[in-house]
Design a protein around this motif. Structure first.
Motif, mmCIF file in Angstrom:
data_model
loop_
_atom_site.group_PDB
_atom_site.id
_atom_site.type_symbol
_atom_site.label_atom_id
_atom_site.label_comp_id
_atom_site.label_asym_id
_atom_site.label_seq_id
_atom_site.Cartn_x
_atom_site.Cartn_y
_atom_site.Cartn_z
ATOM 1 N N UNK A 1 88.475 104.441 125.432
ATOM 2 C CA UNK A 1 87.389 105.362 125.096
ATOM 3 C C UNK A 1 86.207 105.181 126.042
ATOM 4 N N UNK A 2 85.862 103.935 126.339
ATOM 5 C CA UNK A 2 84.676 103.669 127.171
ATOM 6 C C UNK A 2 84.869 104.145 128.613
ATOM 7 N N UNK A 3 86.105 104.149 129.075
ATOM 8 C CA UNK A 3 86.389 104.548 130.451
ATOM 9 C C UNK A 3 86.740 106.028 130.569
ATOM 10 N N UNK A 4 86.784 106.732 129.470
ATOM 11 C CA UNK A 4 87.192 108.132 129.470
ATOM 12 C C UNK A 4 86.238 108.970 130.327
ATOM 13 N N UNK A 5 86.801 109.774 131.226
ATOM 14 C CA UNK A 5 85.994 110.580 132.147
ATOM 15 C C UNK A 5 85.581 111.911 131.516
ATOM 16 N N UNK A 6 86.444 112.461 130.664
ATOM 17 C CA UNK A 6 86.170 113.759 130.060
ATOM 18 C C UNK A 6 85.908 113.579 128.565
ATOM 19 N N UNK A 7 85.079 114.418 127.984
ATOM 20 C CA UNK A 7 84.816 114.302 126.548
ATOM 21 C C UNK A 7 86.055 114.621 125.724
ATOM 22 N N UNK A 8 86.126 114.065 124.525
ATOM 23 C CA UNK A 8 87.228 114.369 123.619
ATOM 24 C C UNK A 8 87.121 115.829 123.214
ATOM 25 N N UNK A 9 88.242 116.546 123.297
ATOM 26 C CA UNK A 9 88.192 117.973 122.975
ATOM 27 C C UNK A 9 87.894 118.164 121.490
ATOM 28 N N UNK A 10 87.260 119.290 121.200
ATOM 29 C CA UNK A 10 86.868 119.590 119.816
ATOM 30 C C UNK A 10 88.109 119.691 118.929
ATOM 31 N N UNK A 11 88.111 118.963 117.841
ATOM 32 C CA UNK A 11 89.209 118.974 116.889
ATOM 33 C C UNK A 11 88.623 119.181 115.501
ATOM 34 N N UNK A 12 89.288 119.989 114.707
ATOM 35 C CA UNK A 12 88.821 120.229 113.345
ATOM 36 C C UNK A 12 88.735 118.912 112.588
ATOM 37 N N UNK A 13 87.615 118.696 111.928
ATOM 38 C CA UNK A 13 87.420 117.461 111.162
ATOM 39 C C UNK A 13 88.396 117.442 109.988
ATOM 40 N N UNK A 14 89.295 116.446 109.926
ATOM 41 C CA UNK A 14 90.285 116.426 108.844
ATOM 42 C C UNK A 14 89.704 116.121 107.475
ATOM 43 N N UNK A 15 88.429 115.695 107.430
ATOM 44 C CA UNK A 15 87.833 115.271 106.159
ATOM 45 C C UNK A 15 86.890 116.308 105.545
ATOM 46 N N UNK A 16 86.718 117.453 106.188
ATOM 47 C CA UNK A 16 85.909 118.481 105.566
ATOM 48 C C UNK A 16 85.030 119.239 106.533
ATOM 49 N N UNK A 17 84.391 120.276 106.003
ATOM 50 C CA UNK A 17 83.569 121.160 106.817
ATOM 51 C C UNK A 17 82.094 121.134 106.432
ATOM 52 N N UNK A 18 81.712 120.221 105.510
ATOM 53 C CA UNK A 18 80.313 120.137 105.107
ATOM 54 C C UNK A 18 79.942 121.065 103.969
ATOM 55 N N UNK A 19 80.932 121.748 103.374
ATOM 56 C CA UNK A 19 80.663 122.655 102.259
ATOM 57 C C UNK A 19 81.448 122.259 101.003
#
Length: 239
Positions: free
Chosen positions: A206-224
């Motif tokens: 993770x610390x050496x990763x050059x590109x950001x992690x692509x957006x993934x749907x949060x498996x734990x909820x959407x805040x609603x």
């Protein structure tokens, strides 16, 4: 290694409605004999809380955490407290953390140390590197802001596994088993156990990763989740 499950099972035996955070949790309830008509997959209310707290303005109260979040370089947030980690597993974790900062002088670690005396004693003995900062436990809002500013979280906690994808911070889980298996199906988490070399390898990826992690749907909820649950309860009471 999940003592909280005893509480859940006891409460479930008394319940009428069941609000499962994830589809996997709903399947567990079905296997335990709960009628399908009483189970509702709603997401986890902790996601609602995180989004509310992150909107609030204000500086981090803890001086060391405030300096950590403002610093440059790679930031690693550590939490470790579980009883099954005591002894050799916790020592291996702390040795791995020391390895991580020793490998790159741009890295630093913040560890809000749990008040348990065993944890305190082990931390003070094995975390003596100048770029490993020990501090007192943080208030929840401060912890969220600190975690959000970090490049990676190292933790044997359960709840932080749900918070990490919401904060868009990857997490290395310092446990051999996890009840949050949904996290492992995303790019946000790695189940690394307590082996020193594996923790270093997974955190470094993770610390050496050059590109950001692509957006993934949060498996734990959407805040609603809260409004969703309230609506279900209201319909049930009207019936």
């Amino acid at each position: 290694p999940f003592p909280e499950e005893m509480n859940r099972s006891a409460i479930d035996s008394l319940s009428t409605l069941y609000f499962a955070p994830t589809p996997g949790n709903a399947k567990t309830l079905l296997r335990e004999g709960v009628p399908k008509s009483r189970i509702f997959t709603t997401g986890n209310t902790v996601i609602d809380s995180i989004r509310i707290l992150l909107k609030k303005k204000g500086t981090i109260k803890n001086r060391k955490a405030r300096a950590f979040t403002a610093s440059k370089g790679k930031k690693i947030l550590l939490t470790a407290h579980r009883r099954e980690s005591f002894g050799k597993p916790m020592i291996e974790m702390f040795e791995a953390v020391t390895d991580l900062v020793s490998l790159d002088d741009t890295r630093q670690v913040l560890y809000p140390v749990h008040p348990n005396p065993i944890v305190q004693k082990t931390a003070k003995r094995f975390l003596k590197h100048p770029r490993i900062i020990l501090c007192s436990p943080l208030e929840y809002a401060d912890f969220l802001k600190t975690a959000q500013s970090s490049d990676v979280i190292l933790s044997d906690s359960g709840g932080i596994q749900e918070e990490a994808p919401t904060l868009k911070t990857p997490i290395v889980v310092l446990r051999k088993l996890t009840e949050r298996r949904e996290l492992m199906r995303t790019h946000w988490g790695k189940l690394s156990g307590t082996e020193r070399k594996k923790i270093v390898r997974d955190a470094s990826s993770y610390l050496k990763r050059k590109t950001p992690i692509r957006a993934i749907k949060n498996p734990f909820g959407d805040g609603r989740s809260g409004p969703r649950i309230a609506g279900i309860i209201a319909r049930f009471l009207r019936q």
